[in-house]
Write an enzyme that holds these catalytic residues in place. Sequence first.
Site, short mmCIF file in Angstrom:
data_model
loop_
_atom_site.label_atom_id
_atom_site.label_comp_id
_atom_site.label_asym_id
_atom_site.label_seq_id
_atom_site.Cartn_x
_atom_site.Cartn_y
_atom_site.Cartn_z
N LYS A 166 61.02 57.42 57.22
CA LYS A 166 61.65 58.75 57.32
C LYS A 166 63.11 58.62 56.90
O LYS A 166 63.89 57.90 57.53
CB LYS A 166 61.55 59.28 58.75
CG LYS A 166 62.16 60.66 58.93
CD LYS A 166 62.01 61.13 60.37
CE LYS A 166 62.65 62.48 60.60
NZ LYS A 166 62.49 62.92 62.00
N LYS A 219 58.35 60.50 54.67
CA LYS A 219 58.98 61.82 54.81
C LYS A 219 60.42 61.73 54.33
O LYS A 219 61.13 60.82 54.77
CB LYS A 219 58.93 62.24 56.28
CG LYS A 219 59.57 63.59 56.56
CD LYS A 219 59.55 63.92 58.04
CE LYS A 219 60.21 65.28 58.28
NZ LYS A 219 60.23 65.64 59.71
#
Length: 296
Positions: A166, A219
């Site tokens: 992320k 992400k």
Amino acid sequence: LPLFARSGRKARHPVSSMPGVFQLSPDEVAREAEKAHALGVPAVLLFGIPDAKDEKASGAFARNGIVQQTVRLLKKELPELIVMTDVCLCEYMSHGHCGIVSREQGGEVANDATLPLLARAALSHAEAGADVVAPSDMMDGRVGAIRQELDRRGFSGTPILSYAAKFASAYYGPFREAAESAPKFGDRRSYQMDGTNAREALREVALDIAEGADMVMVKPALAYLDVLYRVKTEFGFPTGAYAVSGEYAMMKAAAARGWIDERAVTLETLLGMRRAGADFIITYAAAEAARWLKGG
């Protein structure tokens, strides 16, 4: 399909930067989930917006917290739906960061002190009936802490979907409006990843798998397709892509002005994620994409 739950009944608060996305009361979450599931969306990912916040993120692991309430309702009304829960503290912290802030360390986020709270939150979701817990905080060691707590309390069969790669991204802006989770000071670059360092992503994924993650995720998706490809190629592990709020908002805005064909661009973008290696995709356009695919 990500969904944002908040207290109330028959409540639908529009998110201005994400057309078609709402903060929903549990009954409305169930309604949206049922419609999406009927179109072929197999799972939802829940985020919670509590009525009150504090510096210990108490709402994140409260038995009757907003996510816990919503999970119980969904599993009662739609038992065949896969219910995933985002495990993070930012929505529940008064300062908006993903962990305990240490005043002794000059306001830095204290990684190790945060782990027990994340484990408590994940356990409370599993106790409510969540099928999958998904830690998104990016604290080091949190997958291991959550796995240990779940196993200890009889939830060894509850899978962990780790937000393993992320990145500290500019694409998250609309989400922070939706989840009411913008940090009150500083930013999250001390614990989210540097977009210039793809090798770090591979190290983070390897660590999370070793700690017991059952699935991993990259992400954002669109600006990190190379990372998604490398993660899937290197590990061969169940890998997801999160098409984040900024990606969704850009396409909606361009489509509203007639600059792009929303259906064609959305499906082409999701196909790119799939082609790069995503076994599953989390997207705010899930219901629309399912409807388009169903229609041929």
